[in-house]
Design an enzyme around this catalytic site. Structure first.
Site, PDB file in Angstrom:
ATOM      1  N   MET A  30       0.840  -1.197   0.000  1.00  0.00           N
ATOM      2  CA  MET A  30       0.000   0.000   0.000  1.00  0.00           C
ATOM      3  C   MET A  30       0.877   1.249   0.000  1.00  0.00           C
ATOM      4  O   MET A  30       0.434   2.338   0.384  1.00  0.00           O
ATOM      5  CB  MET A  30      -0.952  -0.011   1.195  1.00  0.00           C
ATOM      6  CG  MET A  30      -1.999  -1.105   1.093  1.00  0.00           C
ATOM      7  SD  MET A  30      -3.530  -0.791   1.998  1.00  0.00           S
ATOM      8  CE  MET A  30      -2.921  -0.722   3.664  1.00  0.00           C
ATOM      9  N   ALA A  32       4.125   3.878   0.843  1.00  0.00           N
ATOM     10  CA  ALA A  32       4.882   4.331   2.023  1.00  0.00           C
ATOM     11  C   ALA A  32       5.956   3.292   2.330  1.00  0.00           C
ATOM     12  O   ALA A  32       6.076   2.800   3.454  1.00  0.00           O
ATOM     13  CB  ALA A  32       3.964   4.569   3.215  1.00  0.00           C
ATOM     14  N   LEU A  33       6.720   2.952   1.319  1.00  0.00           N
ATOM     15  CA  LEU A  33       7.655   1.840   1.409  1.00  0.00           C
ATOM     16  C   LEU A  33       8.770   2.098   2.421  1.00  0.00           C
ATOM     17  O   LEU A  33       9.187   3.230   2.654  1.00  0.00           O
ATOM     18  CB  LEU A  33       8.268   1.554   0.030  1.00  0.00           C
ATOM     19  CG  LEU A  33       7.289   1.215  -1.102  1.00  0.00           C
ATOM     20  CD1 LEU A  33       8.046   0.805  -2.344  1.00  0.00           C
ATOM     21  CD2 LEU A  33       6.306   0.124  -0.685  1.00  0.00           C
ATOM     22  N   ASN A  35      12.260  -0.335   4.516  1.00  0.00           N
ATOM     23  CA  ASN A  35      13.228  -1.410   4.274  1.00  0.00           C
ATOM     24  C   ASN A  35      12.609  -2.800   4.341  1.00  0.00           C
ATOM     25  O   ASN A  35      13.124  -3.745   3.744  1.00  0.00           O
ATOM     26  CB  ASN A  35      14.391  -1.303   5.258  1.00  0.00           C
ATOM     27  CG  ASN A  35      15.316  -0.144   4.943  1.00  0.00           C
ATOM     28  OD1 ASN A  35      15.374   0.302   3.793  1.00  0.00           O
ATOM     29  ND2 ASN A  35      16.020   0.368   5.934  1.00  0.00           N
ATOM     30  N   HIS A  37       9.666  -3.615   3.066  1.00  0.00           N
ATOM     31  CA  HIS A  37       9.186  -3.863   1.698  1.00  0.00           C
ATOM     32  C   HIS A  37      10.357  -4.186   0.767  1.00  0.00           C
ATOM     33  O   HIS A  37      10.269  -5.088  -0.073  1.00  0.00           O
ATOM     34  CB  HIS A  37       8.460  -2.625   1.156  1.00  0.00           C
ATOM     35  CG  HIS A  37       7.188  -2.299   1.868  1.00  0.00           C
ATOM     36  ND1 HIS A  37       7.031  -1.159   2.604  1.00  0.00           N
ATOM     37  CD2 HIS A  37       6.012  -2.968   1.948  1.00  0.00           C
ATOM     38  CE1 HIS A  37       5.808  -1.122   3.103  1.00  0.00           C
ATOM     39  NE2 HIS A  37       5.165  -2.205   2.730  1.00  0.00           N
ATOM     40  N   GLY A 150       5.192 -10.493   4.006  1.00  0.00           N
ATOM     41  CA  GLY A 150       5.948 -10.501   5.255  1.00  0.00           C
ATOM     42  C   GLY A 150       5.202 -11.222   6.362  1.00  0.00           C
ATOM     43  O   GLY A 150       3.972 -11.204   6.424  1.00  0.00           O
ATOM     44  N   GLN A 151       5.948 -11.868   7.246  1.00  0.00           N
ATOM     45  CA  GLN A 151       5.336 -12.609   8.343  1.00  0.00           C
ATOM     46  C   GLN A 151       4.834 -11.703   9.467  1.00  0.00           C
ATOM     47  O   GLN A 151       4.177 -12.192  10.387  1.00  0.00           O
ATOM     48  CB  GLN A 151       6.333 -13.626   8.902  1.00  0.00           C
ATOM     49  CG  GLN A 151       6.616 -14.767   7.935  1.00  0.00           C
ATOM     50  CD  GLN A 151       7.590 -15.788   8.485  1.00  0.00           C
ATOM     51  OE1 GLN A 151       8.265 -15.546   9.483  1.00  0.00           O
ATOM     52  NE2 GLN A 151       7.685 -16.929   7.839  1.00  0.00           N
TER      53      GLN A 151
END
Length: 283
Positions: A30, A32-33, A35, A37, A150-151
């Site tokens: 979504m 607003a990246l 590290n 991401h 991501g977990q």
């Protein structure tokens, strides 16, 4: 780096890449990246020739209209960050709401074998219908060989795996480790909105998870849960929404430990008006 705003143009480009036997990876975001991401993109580039990164703030997975309004939208900055990973092997898909929903911005209704009713589902009704709707549509548009999640959003990861299974989608879903700041706080786009004093307090969440993991080795899930609740009551800046220990396959709270099952501890807490989630593997 190519950026597409319309799915028809993206599909045409990806079809040309597949014609040359390129494999496609996919990282849905979504925006607003951060590290975290970028680490997913890096995992993708280990497996695939090209990675598509979608940047789309999905309105159907927000229960709170104010949260949707405040969610950061930083496409230009996001593109610059992605270029630090690769300028030639990453494709951005930044669609409009119209391009995704075609004038019908509502969620499909999903059943994920009960996974949707636990934890986040209990506190955010309809949330996973929104998640399922957008992930299904994006997977149908991109048709990637691999998709990376991501977990930190472990429940979402399990639900996406179930979505792919139930809809027979030809994509392998890969869960990637939680990316953390140096002080342990799980990376999230929402972290940018934390006021300094709350940002300083927030690492307590992961610290508590680590201690809970240690205690789970000798104590019951109920005892560990009660201990976590007491710890948060001592924290003036953090408000615990829930903490529970669950079976990783069913996501149902554990009543009695079994050496034959795997468990994770899940937590959601508020720092001011910012909701933060995290989890940790227990065994």
């Amino acid at each position: 780096m190519k950026t597409f705003h319309k799915k028809t143009e993206l599909i045409k480009h990806l079809d040309s890449l597949r014609a040359s036997d390129n494999t496609i990876g996919f990282v849905p975001t979504m925006g607003a990246l951060h590290n975290g991401h970028l680490s997913l993109v890096e995992f993708g580039l280990e497996d695939a020739d090209v990675v598509v990164v979608s940047i789309f703030v999905n309105p159907t997975q927000f229960n709170n209209a104010e949260d949707l309004e405040k969610y950061p939208r930083t496409l230009e900055r996001d593109a610059k960050l992605l270029k630090t990973v690769s300028n030639t092997k990453i494709i951005i898909y930044a669609p409009s709401v119209e391009d995704i929903y075609e004038g019908n911005t509502v969620s499909e209704q999903f059943t994920f074998d009960g996974l949707e009713h636990e934890m986040e589902g209990a506190f955010r009704p309809g949330h996973f219908d929104g998640v399922g709707t957008i992930v299904k549509r994006l997977l149908e548009i991109v048709r990637p060989d691999f998709a990376y999640f991501g977990q930190k959003d472990f429940q979402q990861l399990q639900i996406v795996k179930k979505l792919v299974e139930l809809n027979a989608l030809p994509t392998k879903i890969i869960g990637c480790p939680i990316f953390r700041a140096d002080d342990g706080l799980a990376m999230s786009s929402r972290n940018e909105r934390l006021k300094p004093e709350y940002r300083k307090a927030a690492p307590f969440i992961y610290k508590t998870l680590k201690e809970a993991k240690q205690k789970f080795g000798t104590k019951s899930a109920k005892a560990v849960t009660e201990w976590v609740s007491k710890q948060f009551k001592k924290q003036a800046l953090l408000e615990l929404e829930y903490f529970l220990i669950a079976d990783v396959d069913t996501l149902k709270p554990v009543k009695r430990k079994s050496t034959k099952k795997s468990y994770r501890a899940f937590i959601a807490a508020y720092a001011d008006d910012i909701r933060l989630i995290d989890n940790i593997e227990l065994n």
